[in-house]
Design an enzyme around this catalytic site. Structure first.
Site, PDB file in Angstrom:
ATOM      1  N   ASN A  11      33.845 -21.011   6.348  1.00 28.70           N
ATOM      2  CA  ASN A  11      34.047 -19.873   7.236  1.00 28.70           C
ATOM      3  C   ASN A  11      32.678 -19.449   7.762  1.00 28.70           C
ATOM      4  O   ASN A  11      31.895 -18.842   7.036  1.00 28.70           O
ATOM      5  CB  ASN A  11      34.710 -18.727   6.439  1.00 28.70           C
ATOM      6  CG  ASN A  11      34.833 -17.450   7.249  1.00 28.70           C
ATOM      7  OD1 ASN A  11      34.627 -17.447   8.459  1.00 28.70           O
ATOM      8  ND2 ASN A  11      35.178 -16.362   6.579  1.00 28.70           N
ATOM      9  N   TRP A  12      32.419 -19.794   9.006  1.00 26.93           N
ATOM     10  CA  TRP A  12      31.091 -19.500   9.574  1.00 26.93           C
ATOM     11  C   TRP A  12      30.965 -18.038  10.007  1.00 26.93           C
ATOM     12  O   TRP A  12      29.901 -17.613  10.407  1.00 26.93           O
ATOM     13  CB  TRP A  12      30.804 -20.445  10.749  1.00 26.93           C
ATOM     14  CG  TRP A  12      30.319 -21.804  10.316  1.00 26.93           C
ATOM     15  CD1 TRP A  12      30.451 -22.374   9.075  1.00 26.93           C
ATOM     16  CD2 TRP A  12      29.584 -22.758  11.102  1.00 26.93           C
ATOM     17  NE1 TRP A  12      29.869 -23.606   9.044  1.00 26.93           N
ATOM     18  CE2 TRP A  12      29.320 -23.877  10.283  1.00 26.93           C
ATOM     19  CE3 TRP A  12      29.134 -22.776  12.427  1.00 26.93           C
ATOM     20  CZ2 TRP A  12      28.627 -24.997  10.737  1.00 26.93           C
ATOM     21  CZ3 TRP A  12      28.450 -23.904  12.883  1.00 26.93           C
ATOM     22  CH2 TRP A  12      28.196 -24.995  12.048  1.00 26.93           C
ATOM     23  N   LYS A  13      32.071 -17.298   9.971  1.00 28.63           N
ATOM     24  CA  LYS A  13      32.058 -15.883  10.395  1.00 28.63           C
ATOM     25  C   LYS A  13      31.395 -15.768  11.780  1.00 28.63           C
ATOM     26  O   LYS A  13      31.523 -16.677  12.593  1.00 28.63           O
ATOM     27  CB  LYS A  13      31.361 -15.021   9.347  1.00 28.63           C
ATOM     28  CG  LYS A  13      31.897 -15.283   7.935  1.00 28.63           C
ATOM     29  CD  LYS A  13      31.485 -14.259   6.947  1.00 28.63           C
ATOM     30  CE  LYS A  13      31.974 -14.678   5.572  1.00 28.63           C
ATOM     31  NZ  LYS A  13      31.846 -13.644   4.587  1.00 28.63           N
ATOM     32  N   HIS A  95      41.653 -12.439   6.292  1.00 30.32           N
ATOM     33  CA  HIS A  95      40.386 -12.356   5.545  1.00 30.32           C
ATOM     34  C   HIS A  95      40.117 -10.884   5.230  1.00 30.32           C
ATOM     35  O   HIS A  95      40.435 -10.004   6.022  1.00 30.32           O
ATOM     36  CB  HIS A  95      39.258 -12.954   6.392  1.00 30.32           C
ATOM     37  CG  HIS A  95      37.992 -13.144   5.620  1.00 30.32           C
ATOM     38  ND1 HIS A  95      37.124 -12.104   5.353  1.00 30.32           N
ATOM     39  CD2 HIS A  95      37.458 -14.240   5.028  1.00 30.32           C
ATOM     40  CE1 HIS A  95      36.106 -12.565   4.641  1.00 30.32           C
ATOM     41  NE2 HIS A  95      36.282 -13.853   4.424  1.00 30.32           N
ATOM     42  N   GLU A  97      37.532  -9.197   5.452  1.00 27.86           N
ATOM     43  CA  GLU A  97      36.722  -8.523   6.473  1.00 27.86           C
ATOM     44  C   GLU A  97      37.598  -8.073   7.637  1.00 27.86           C
ATOM     45  O   GLU A  97      37.235  -7.163   8.386  1.00 27.86           O
ATOM     46  CB  GLU A  97      35.580  -9.451   6.938  1.00 27.86           C
ATOM     47  CG  GLU A  97      34.502  -9.548   5.869  1.00 27.86           C
ATOM     48  CD  GLU A  97      33.663 -10.811   5.924  1.00 27.86           C
ATOM     49  OE1 GLU A  97      33.663 -11.517   6.939  1.00 27.86           O
ATOM     50  OE2 GLU A  97      33.003 -11.094   4.896  1.00 27.86           O
ATOM     51  N   GLU A 165      40.379 -14.582  -2.622  1.00 27.13           N
ATOM     52  CA  GLU A 165      38.996 -14.159  -2.428  1.00 27.13           C
ATOM     53  C   GLU A 165      38.829 -12.729  -2.935  1.00 27.13           C
ATOM     54  O   GLU A 165      39.138 -11.768  -2.214  1.00 27.13           O
ATOM     55  CB  GLU A 165      38.640 -14.202  -0.941  1.00 27.13           C
ATOM     56  CG  GLU A 165      38.752 -15.573  -0.321  1.00 27.13           C
ATOM     57  CD  GLU A 165      37.830 -15.704   0.874  1.00 27.13           C
ATOM     58  OE1 GLU A 165      36.946 -16.545   0.829  1.00 27.13           O
ATOM     59  OE2 GLU A 165      37.980 -14.934   1.836  1.00 27.13           O
ATOM     60  N   GLY A 171      30.097 -12.875  -0.493  1.00 29.29           N
ATOM     61  CA  GLY A 171      28.738 -12.638  -0.010  1.00 29.29           C
ATOM     62  C   GLY A 171      27.855 -11.859  -0.969  1.00 29.29           C
ATOM     63  O   GLY A 171      26.780 -11.405  -0.592  1.00 29.29           O
ATOM     64  N   SER A 210      31.373 -16.440  -2.984  1.00 27.44           N
ATOM     65  CA  SER A 210      30.096 -16.895  -3.553  1.00 27.44           C
ATOM     66  C   SER A 210      30.180 -18.272  -4.200  1.00 27.44           C
ATOM     67  O   SER A 210      29.561 -18.516  -5.232  1.00 27.44           O
ATOM     68  CB  SER A 210      29.555 -15.851  -4.542  1.00 27.44           C
ATOM     69  OG  SER A 210      29.284 -14.636  -3.861  1.00 27.44           O
ATOM     70  N   GLY A 231      31.864 -19.170   2.566  1.00 31.58           N
ATOM     71  CA  GLY A 231      31.202 -18.463   3.657  1.00 31.58           C
ATOM     72  C   GLY A 231      29.769 -18.938   3.812  1.00 31.58           C
ATOM     73  O   GLY A 231      29.498 -19.994   4.387  1.00 31.58           O
ATOM     74  N   GLY A 232      28.835 -18.176   3.266  1.00 30.70           N
ATOM     75  CA  GLY A 232      27.399 -18.423   3.449  1.00 30.70           C
ATOM     76  C   GLY A 232      26.975 -19.863   3.209  1.00 30.70           C
ATOM     77  O   GLY A 232      26.192 -20.426   3.983  1.00 30.70           O
TER      78      GLY A 232
HETATM   79  C1  PEP Z   1      34.224 -15.735   2.793  1.00 26.23           C
HETATM   80  O1  PEP Z   1      33.795 -14.909   3.572  1.00 26.23           O
HETATM   81  O2  PEP Z   1      35.350 -16.219   2.979  1.00 26.23           O
HETATM   82  C2  PEP Z   1      33.397 -16.137   1.673  1.00 26.23           C
HETATM   83  C3  PEP Z   1      33.958 -16.738   0.667  1.00 26.23           C
HETATM   84  O3  PEP Z   1      32.041 -15.830   1.752  1.00 26.23           O
HETATM   85  P1  PEP Z   1      30.885 -16.258   0.699  1.00 26.23           P
HETATM   86  O4  PEP Z   1      31.133 -17.690   0.324  1.00 26.23           O
HETATM   87  O5  PEP Z   1      29.618 -16.069   1.466  1.00 26.23           O
HETATM   88  O6  PEP Z   1      31.012 -15.347  -0.477  1.00 26.23           O
END
Ligand code: PEP
Length: 247
Positions: A11-13, A95, A97, A165, A171, A210, A231-232
């Site tokens: 997920n590049w957001k 998600h 967010e 999640e 994050g 994470s 994500g990151g």
């Molecule tokens: C996400 O936003 O779906 C996610 C899992 O982010 P991260 O891996 O950065 O915690």
């Protein structure tokens, strides 16, 4: 019953312009022969170019959200049909967010999931508790409630996945313990079987929050974990490939 095929989705957001297509190509090259499906979900405006750049590779391109209607007066929104037209094969829905920042309820997520199915785009439906809910002992009730409310009956017989999640793990560098992850994943599986009978056994349940190369192997081999939403660590080929290779 066939075991769920694992899925690792990045997920590049709101990160990535055309300059990042090289990173996506490096991911696609490194992911050849992966032990599961791999997807990158870039910002909507990059989907078409990324789908073209990755054509011929096994890496799928996905969206991060879609409207519940197919078209209409919804300024700034993107429909699932448009995502499909741009080359997206999957879409992340619900998600945290979006649930948190845009007040998306389970009903809205369910409507978006129906729209994705109409467009032939495979939904990845996200669920997860907040830290306050976990501390109050409500994690299982919250998550299974979100699964019941966000996954419409129309998913029966269709390809989809659920991403667990925990909101507090996204994050932050924090992750639940393995027993905590397994407890929630087993509860999600039981709920899917309640809702979709045997078909509920085949949907992968991804873990997200994470995930890094250093913790991926342990998480990906936990009971009922059928992949990861990342994500990151999906933004850099080296990190994302470290997770993909842990499958
Ligand atoms: C996400 O936003 O779906 C996610 C899992 O982010 P991260 O891996 O950065 O915690």
């Amino acid at each position: 019953m066939t075991a769920p095929t694992p899925l690792i989705a990045g997920n590049w957001k709101m990160n990535g312009t055309a300059a990042a297509l090289g990173e996506a190509k490096a991911i696609a090259e490194g992911a050849a022969g992966a032990a599961g499906r791999v997807a990158i979900c870039p910002p909507a405006v990059l989907i078409h170019r990324m789908a073209e750049a990755l054509a011929g590779s096994s890496v799928l391109v996905g969206g991060q959200d879609a409207h519940w209607e197919d078209a209409g007066a919804f300024t700034g929104d993107t429909s699932a049909e448009m995502l499909a037209d741009a080359g997206a094969k999957l879409v992340i829905l619900g998600h945290s967010e979006r649930r948190d920042g845009y007040r998306e309820t389970d009903d809205i997520v369910a409507a978006k999931t129906r729209a994705a199915l109409r467009a032939g785009v495979e939904p990845i439906v996200c669920v997860g508790e907040t830290l306050a809910q976990r501390k109050a002992g409500e994690a299982l009730a919250v998550v299974t409630g979100q699964v019941r409310g966000s996954l419409p009956a129309e998913l029966a017989g269709q390809a989809f996945s659920v991403a667990y999640e925990p909101v507090w793990a996204i994050g932050t560098g924090l992750t639940p313990t393995m027993p905590e992850i397994e407890e929630v994943h087993r509860a999600i599986r039981a709920t899917l079987v309640e809702q979709f009978d045997d078909h509920g056994k085949t949907a992968p349940i991804l873990y997200g929050g994470s995930v890094k190369p250093g913790n991926a192997a342990e998480i990906l081999h936990a009971d009922e974990v059928g992949g990861a939403l990342v994500g990151g660590a999906s933004l850099k080929a080296e990190d994302f490939l470290g997770i993909i290779r842990a499958l």
